[in-house]
Write a protein that holds these residues in place. Structure first.
Motif, PDB file in Angstrom:
ATOM      1  N   VAL A 192     -75.180 -17.245 -10.522  1.00 44.56           N
ATOM      2  CA  VAL A 192     -74.547 -18.445  -9.841  1.00 44.56           C
ATOM      3  C   VAL A 192     -75.340 -18.547  -8.665  1.00 44.56           C
ATOM      4  N   ALA A 193     -75.976 -19.791  -8.516  1.00 39.03           N
ATOM      5  CA  ALA A 193     -76.628 -20.185  -7.045  1.00 39.03           C
ATOM      6  C   ALA A 193     -75.647 -21.346  -6.293  1.00 39.03           C
TER       7      ALA A 193
ATOM      8  N   HIS B 204     -72.612 -26.546  -2.910  1.00 39.09           N
ATOM      9  CA  HIS B 204     -72.918 -27.113  -4.340  1.00 39.09           C
ATOM     10  C   HIS B 204     -73.452 -25.815  -5.421  1.00 39.09           C
ATOM     11  N   MET B 205     -72.966 -25.706  -6.279  1.00 39.26           N
ATOM     12  CA  MET B 205     -73.392 -24.568  -7.014  1.00 39.26           C
ATOM     13  C   MET B 205     -73.886 -25.110  -8.409  1.00 39.26           C
ATOM     14  N   GLU B 206     -74.781 -24.228  -9.007  1.00 38.73           N
ATOM     15  CA  GLU B 206     -75.406 -24.106 -10.257  1.00 38.73           C
ATOM     16  C   GLU B 206     -75.356 -22.954 -10.834  1.00 38.73           C
TER      17      GLU B 206
ATOM     18  N   LEU C  88     -87.116 -16.682 -16.313  1.00 33.61           N
ATOM     19  CA  LEU C  88     -88.511 -17.045 -15.697  1.00 33.61           C
ATOM     20  C   LEU C  88     -89.290 -17.953 -16.887  1.00 33.61           C
ATOM     21  N   ASP C  89     -88.719 -17.395 -18.125  1.00 37.06           N
ATOM     22  CA  ASP C  89     -89.457 -18.121 -19.286  1.00 37.06           C
ATOM     23  C   ASP C  89     -88.451 -18.825 -20.187  1.00 37.06           C
ATOM     24  N   GLY C  90     -87.252 -18.802 -19.978  1.00 38.45           N
ATOM     25  CA  GLY C  90     -86.216 -19.496 -20.914  1.00 38.45           C
ATOM     26  C   GLY C  90     -85.230 -20.301 -20.125  1.00 38.45           C
ATOM     27  N   ALA C  91     -85.541 -20.652 -18.767  1.00 39.53           N
ATOM     28  CA  ALA C  91     -84.649 -21.662 -18.383  1.00 39.53           C
ATOM     29  C   ALA C  91     -85.462 -22.813 -17.415  1.00 39.53           C
ATOM     30  N   VAL C  92     -85.163 -23.988 -17.221  1.00 40.58           N
ATOM     31  CA  VAL C  92     -85.915 -24.880 -16.402  1.00 40.58           C
ATOM     32  C   VAL C  92     -86.171 -24.349 -15.083  1.00 40.58           C
ATOM     33  N   THR C  93     -85.188 -23.924 -14.397  1.00 39.19           N
ATOM     34  CA  THR C  93     -85.619 -23.292 -13.350  1.00 39.19           C
ATOM     35  C   THR C  93     -85.141 -21.827 -13.137  1.00 39.19           C
TER      36      THR C  93
ATOM     37  N   LEU D 222     -82.643 -26.908  -0.385  1.00 39.73           N
ATOM     38  CA  LEU D 222     -83.320 -27.780  -1.268  1.00 39.73           C
ATOM     39  C   LEU D 222     -82.296 -28.313  -2.306  1.00 39.73           C
ATOM     40  N   PRO D 223     -82.415 -29.085  -3.249  1.00 39.88           N
ATOM     41  CA  PRO D 223     -81.521 -29.516  -4.210  1.00 39.88           C
ATOM     42  C   PRO D 223     -81.881 -28.133  -5.223  1.00 39.88           C
ATOM     43  N   LEU D 224     -80.564 -27.863  -5.842  1.00 36.86           N
ATOM     44  CA  LEU D 224     -80.467 -26.764  -6.691  1.00 36.86           C
ATOM     45  C   LEU D 224     -81.229 -27.298  -8.148  1.00 36.86           C
TER      46      LEU D 224
END
Ligand code: AMP
Length: 358
Positions: free
Chosen positions: A194-195, A201-203, A280-285, A298-300
């Motif tokens: 989790v970030a 705010h969490m993503e 690194l290869d499998g998610a948008v961020t 910055l926005p997550l």
């Protein structure tokens, strides 16, 4: 909260591959990085603007580091908490002392999980062989004795069976603080990253399955092959921990899934995590960019997966010598950490294969 804009410099405590990949992601957003690491010629040192090579408790090195950077994060959780305190008098340190101290010590970590209502294996703190005998009488065997501090990849832990001599097991650990944990007969090991930003705010990335060999992570499968409800519960658990720690940055929480579908937290790390390399290869961020975003205000970014699933395999020891074959596979993405020497079990790189959506 003030934004630390692109063009600023991120300070990273630790010079391993996690720092290297953080610096590479930060560079894509226009940041420079400076690392402080006790190790010469570290993987991160070769991709950053500057590496300060000094012990983490060297006040002059910490002062020089603080002078050169705008915010501090870490890629290694055994940095002394006093180093963070010193840096925190000068600039933002994310994550801060509470998250670091909690993750550094298994006694604090397990107590923290339980205090915030997160289940763990049953456990007792152990400070000597008498404690160990009492804990064994309560928990029975099998059980796992783990040093409170500085254990990783199965180091500093020993399994206790009915025939294990408590005195010998205690002596073999060579510590004055440990925990005894009941053995969890798990169906699967999973983790969630989790970030969390300074605004709360969490993503959260999806839960992933981790397969270990000789206590070292070998393979991560994203998402974990669990029903969506269980994956959602795992994500909620990680968010609860990050919130309770008031963490800014990344938190990885490792959990056991029991055969009846319950989650038991095992340990956590307030930094990028090997089980997040698939991003690194499998998610948008990816997790490293997410860390840079979180600590700079910055926005997550989106944690959405790019494919149907992804599989990350660590290249341990000599496995990285297969680089030519991996590069010849059009489905594989190779990441090497630039380590000079391949010792058995050492993490030299990883390879990710993303299964595309239809
Ligand atoms: P740790 O250092 O706590 O992450 O433990 C390393 C690995 O040992 C875990 O990923 C599990 O595979 C195994 N392990 C640790 N604790 C337990 C436990 N209480 N019961 C069963 N297996 C465990």
């Amino acid at each position: 909260m003030t934004t630390i804009p692109p063009g600023s410099t991120i300070g990273i405590l630790g010079g391993g591959q996690l720092g290297r990949m953080t610096a590479m992601a930060a560079a894509r957003l226009g940041y420079d990085c400076v690392v402080l690491t006790p190790t010469e010629d570290s993987p991160a040192a070769r991709v950053v603007r500057e590496a300060i090579v000094a012990p983490y408790d060297d006040p002059a090195a910490l002062a020089a580091f603080a002078f050169k950077v705008d915010v501090v994060t870490l890629e290694f959780e055994n940095v002394p908490a006093e180093a963070l305190d010193l840096l925190a008098t000068r600039l933002p340190v994310r994550p801060g002392r509470l998250a670091l101290e909690t993750a550094q010590d298994r006694i604090r970590e397990k107590a923290f999980f339980n205090t915030v209502g997160i289940d763990t294996a049953p456990w007792h703190p152990v400070h000597g062989v008498d404690d160990l005998r009492a804990a064994l009488a309560d928990l029975g065997t099998p059980a796992v004795l783990k040093t409170a501090r500085l254990g990783y990849d199965g180091k500093g832990q020993t399994r206790m069976d009915a025939t294990t001599d408590p005195a010998a097991a205690w002596d073999s650990l060579g510590t004055d603080a440990a925990i005894l944990e009941g053995f969890v007969d798990f169906a699967m090991e999973v983790s969630v990253i989790v970030a969390r930003g300074a605004d709360g705010h969490m993503e959260t990335y999806d839960a992933v399955q981790n397969i270990h060999e000789n206590h070292i992570l070998k393979t991560t499968i994203a998402p974990a092959p669990l029903p969506p409800g269980q994956r959602a519960a795992a994500r909620l658990l990680a968010r609860r921990a990050a919130e309770a720690l008031d963490l800014v940055g990344l938190l990885a929480v490792e959990m056991f899934v029991t055969p009846d579908g319950r989650l038991r937290a095992n340990e956590m790390a307030p930094r990028p995590h090997n089980s997040g390399h698939w991003t690194l290869d499998g998610a948008v961020t990816d997790q490293f960019e997410q860390l840079a975003r979180a600590v700079c205000g910055l926005p997550l970014g989106s944690t959405a997966p790019i494919g149907r699933s992804a599989r990350m395999t660590n290249l341990l020891g000599n496995a990285a010598t297969d680089w030519a074959a991996i590069l010849a596979d059009p489905a594989a993405k190779l990441h090497l950490y630039g380590k000079r020497e391949a010792r058995a079990g050492r993490k030299m790189g990883h390879v990710t294969r993303v299964e595309p959506k239809d």
